[in-house]
Design a protein around this motif. Structure first.
Motif, PDB file in Angstrom:
ATOM      1  N   PRO A  76       1.995 -11.064 -19.167  1.00  0.00           N
ATOM      2  CA  PRO A  76       1.540 -12.137 -20.064  1.00  0.00           C
ATOM      3  C   PRO A  76       1.022 -11.553 -21.389  1.00  0.00           C
ATOM      4  N   ASN A  77       0.683 -12.408 -22.310  1.00  0.00           N
ATOM      5  CA  ASN A  77      -0.135 -12.005 -23.462  1.00  0.00           C
ATOM      6  C   ASN A  77      -1.599 -12.021 -23.016  1.00  0.00           C
ATOM      7  N   ILE A  78      -2.235 -10.839 -23.075  1.00  0.00           N
ATOM      8  CA  ILE A  78      -3.695 -10.768 -22.834  1.00  0.00           C
ATOM      9  C   ILE A  78      -4.296  -9.976 -23.993  1.00  0.00           C
ATOM     10  N   GLY A  79      -3.602  -9.963 -25.106  1.00  0.00           N
ATOM     11  CA  GLY A  79      -3.929  -9.015 -26.166  1.00  0.00           C
ATOM     12  C   GLY A  79      -5.199  -9.265 -26.946  1.00  0.00           C
ATOM     13  N   TRP A  80      -5.719 -10.507 -26.858  1.00  0.00           N
ATOM     14  CA  TRP A  80      -6.803 -10.861 -27.767  1.00  0.00           C
ATOM     15  C   TRP A  80      -8.023 -11.382 -27.021  1.00  0.00           C
ATOM     16  N   ASP A  81      -9.167 -11.130 -27.601  1.00  0.00           N
ATOM     17  CA  ASP A  81     -10.442 -11.609 -27.059  1.00  0.00           C
ATOM     18  C   ASP A  81     -10.610 -13.067 -27.486  1.00  0.00           C
ATOM     19  N   ARG A  82      -9.826 -13.909 -26.850  1.00  0.00           N
ATOM     20  CA  ARG A  82      -9.803 -15.326 -27.198  1.00  0.00           C
ATOM     21  C   ARG A  82      -9.830 -16.180 -25.929  1.00  0.00           C
ATOM     22  N   ALA A  83     -10.371 -17.376 -26.061  1.00  0.00           N
ATOM     23  CA  ALA A  83     -10.400 -18.324 -24.949  1.00  0.00           C
ATOM     24  C   ALA A  83      -9.050 -19.036 -24.846  1.00  0.00           C
ATOM     25  N   ASP A 114      -1.443  -5.755 -19.666  1.00  0.00           N
ATOM     26  CA  ASP A 114      -1.029  -5.819 -21.067  1.00  0.00           C
ATOM     27  C   ASP A 114      -1.776  -4.717 -21.811  1.00  0.00           C
ATOM     28  N   ARG A 115      -1.130  -4.110 -22.759  1.00  0.00           N
ATOM     29  CA  ARG A 115      -1.812  -3.157 -23.648  1.00  0.00           C
ATOM     30  C   ARG A 115      -2.450  -3.982 -24.763  1.00  0.00           C
ATOM     31  N   THR A 116      -3.720  -4.187 -24.657  1.00  0.00           N
ATOM     32  CA  THR A 116      -4.397  -5.162 -25.507  1.00  0.00           C
ATOM     33  C   THR A 116      -4.637  -4.629 -26.919  1.00  0.00           C
ATOM     34  N   CYS A 117      -4.908  -5.555 -27.823  1.00  0.00           N
ATOM     35  CA  CYS A 117      -5.272  -5.205 -29.205  1.00  0.00           C
ATOM     36  C   CYS A 117      -6.789  -5.130 -29.344  1.00  0.00           C
ATOM     37  N   ASN A 118      -7.492  -6.110 -28.804  1.00  0.00           N
ATOM     38  CA  ASN A 118      -8.962  -6.059 -28.752  1.00  0.00           C
ATOM     39  C   ASN A 118      -9.392  -5.311 -27.496  1.00  0.00           C
ATOM     40  N   GLU A 119     -10.686  -5.123 -27.354  1.00  0.00           N
ATOM     41  CA  GLU A 119     -11.223  -4.371 -26.207  1.00  0.00           C
ATOM     42  C   GLU A 119     -10.751  -5.010 -24.886  1.00  0.00           C
ATOM     43  N   CYS A 123     -10.780  -8.946 -23.347  1.00  0.00           N
ATOM     44  CA  CYS A 123      -9.511  -9.687 -23.349  1.00  0.00           C
ATOM     45  C   CYS A 123      -9.191 -10.225 -21.960  1.00  0.00           C
ATOM     46  N   TYR A 124      -9.301  -9.362 -20.969  1.00  0.00           N
ATOM     47  CA  TYR A 124      -8.939  -9.765 -19.609  1.00  0.00           C
ATOM     48  C   TYR A 124      -9.860 -10.881 -19.103  1.00  0.00           C
ATOM     49  N   MET A 125     -11.149 -10.782 -19.427  1.00  0.00           N
ATOM     50  CA  MET A 125     -12.106 -11.772 -18.941  1.00  0.00           C
ATOM     51  C   MET A 125     -12.075 -13.056 -19.761  1.00  0.00           C
ATOM     52  N   ASN A 126     -12.164 -12.930 -21.081  1.00  0.00           N
ATOM     53  CA  ASN A 126     -12.303 -14.120 -21.918  1.00  0.00           C
ATOM     54  C   ASN A 126     -11.004 -14.921 -22.052  1.00  0.00           C
ATOM     55  N   PRO A 242      -1.086 -13.317 -35.077  1.00  0.00           N
ATOM     56  CA  PRO A 242      -1.085 -13.613 -33.650  1.00  0.00           C
ATOM     57  C   PRO A 242      -2.482 -13.807 -33.033  1.00  0.00           C
ATOM     58  N   GLN A 243      -3.535 -13.498 -33.788  1.00  0.00           N
ATOM     59  CA  GLN A 243      -4.865 -13.515 -33.188  1.00  0.00           C
ATOM     60  C   GLN A 243      -5.470 -14.911 -33.163  1.00  0.00           C
ATOM     61  N   GLY A 244      -5.227 -15.679 -34.214  1.00  0.00           N
ATOM     62  CA  GLY A 244      -5.795 -17.016 -34.291  1.00  0.00           C
ATOM     63  C   GLY A 244      -7.309 -17.005 -34.221  1.00  0.00           C
ATOM     64  N   GLY A 245      -7.844 -18.087 -33.712  1.00  0.00           N
ATOM     65  CA  GLY A 245      -9.298 -18.179 -33.589  1.00  0.00           C
ATOM     66  C   GLY A 245      -9.784 -19.612 -33.704  1.00  0.00           C
TER      67      GLY A 245
END
Length: 304
Positions: A76-83, A114-119, A123-126, A242-245
């Motif tokens: 999946p995409n898990i790359g970003w610290d996003r909800a 996923d090799r994430t962009c944020n920490e 990323c995995y949790m949020n 791709p990060q949005g917010g």
């Protein structure tokens, strides 16, 4: 392309026995031999778990892809610290549903990463993906962080732009590779869909991929060929990807697209943004290399 021999090279190289890097050879004839039927399924609904099962039915269900005893990779995409509502990552309910179906089909092990962009921990949790997978329980599903020691350098002998790059060993060795990107805007490539999601299983300086990105992504996807692509368009990011917010950039569609043809899946998902498939460089480059079908009138589209 003799994939079996290639995987043997990967295993031997990883064991330190082979000093020469694995070579991935691909020719137009071999690509044609691997061409799959351009059948594509599209579903709309609010119950995402049921929707995943529904869109897979025209394709033969999960059992058509996962065999008993298989080691399955879900990307999946898990790359970003996003909800989830910010639409930067794949929806956790979809990842969970795909993992459960793979287990039901007999998978011995399901690896999600996923090799994430944020920490990575955030990323995995949020994103909600790790909690969703943890809720399944059992040892068959592993949602783990990427281990930098597991990247394997691969020579892409017939690559048109990239001739060598490192790939994640688990992705190379999967019996079944399921790609589940979220559909969203990207500032450089216009959209990021299935083909671009492959960047999450490569090592090295990914910033270099952004130069001549379309062809680069097509070359990478000759090595990592998804057996099944499920595009999450339950909500799509229209701007600032791709990060949005901001949820103001998000449009809810409650839609999932599935196909064994990765180019067809991207081609159809492009239309959800009001664009044509040929406007996305990676789709066009992949189609030109014979990796799939981007002509919508040549794709058997089933609405469920």
């Amino acid at each position: 392309m003799d994939r079996r021999n290639f995987l043997k090279q990967v295993a031997v190289w990883s064991g330190g026995v082979l000093l020469v890097e694995p070579v991935f050879r691909i020719t137009p004839d071999l690509l044609a031999a691997e061409t799959v039927s351009p059948l594509l399924s599209v579903g709309v609904g609010k119950n995402y778990a049921n929707l995943v099962a529904s869109v897979l039915q025209p394709l033969g269900g999960m059992a058509a892809f996962v065999k008993p005893g298989d080691q399955v990779v879900i990307k999946p995409n898990i790359g970003w610290d996003r909800a989830p509502e910010q639409a930067a990552n794949t929806h956790p309910e979809i990842v969970k549903a795909v993992a459960e179906l793979a287990i039901l089909a007999g998978a011995k092990k399901v690896l999600v990463f996923d090799r994430t962009c944020n920490e990575e921990r955030r990323c995995y949790m949020n994103s909600g993906i790790k909690p969703a997978l943890d809720s399944i329980g059992g040892r068959q599903i592993q949602c783990s962080y990427v281990d930098e020691r597991k990247f394997v350098p691969v020579t892409i002998e017939k690559g048109r732009s990239i001739n060598k790059w490192s790939f994640y060993k688990d992705a190379l060795e999967a019996d079944c590779y399921i790609n589940i990107p979220v559909a969203k805007h990207h500032g450089l490539s216009r959209l990021t869909l299935g083909l671009k999601n492959t960047m999450g299983v490569i090592g090295g300086n990914r910033g270099k991929i952004h130069r001549n990105m379309g062809q680069n992504l097509a070359d990478l996807n000759t090595v990592i060929r998804a057996d099944l692509t499920i595009i999450d368009a339950t909500r799509i990011l229209l701007r600032n990807g791709p990060q949005g917010g901001s949820t103001r950039d998000v449009k809810v569609l409650d839609t999932i697209v599935a196909s064994s043809d990765p180019v067809a899946a991207d081609a159809y998902a492009t239309t959800l943004f009001g664009l044509r498939p040929e406007e996305i460089d990676s789709t066009r480059a992949a189609a030109e290399m014979g990796l799939g079908e981007m002509r919508l009138n040549k794709i058997d589209i089933r609405m469920v």
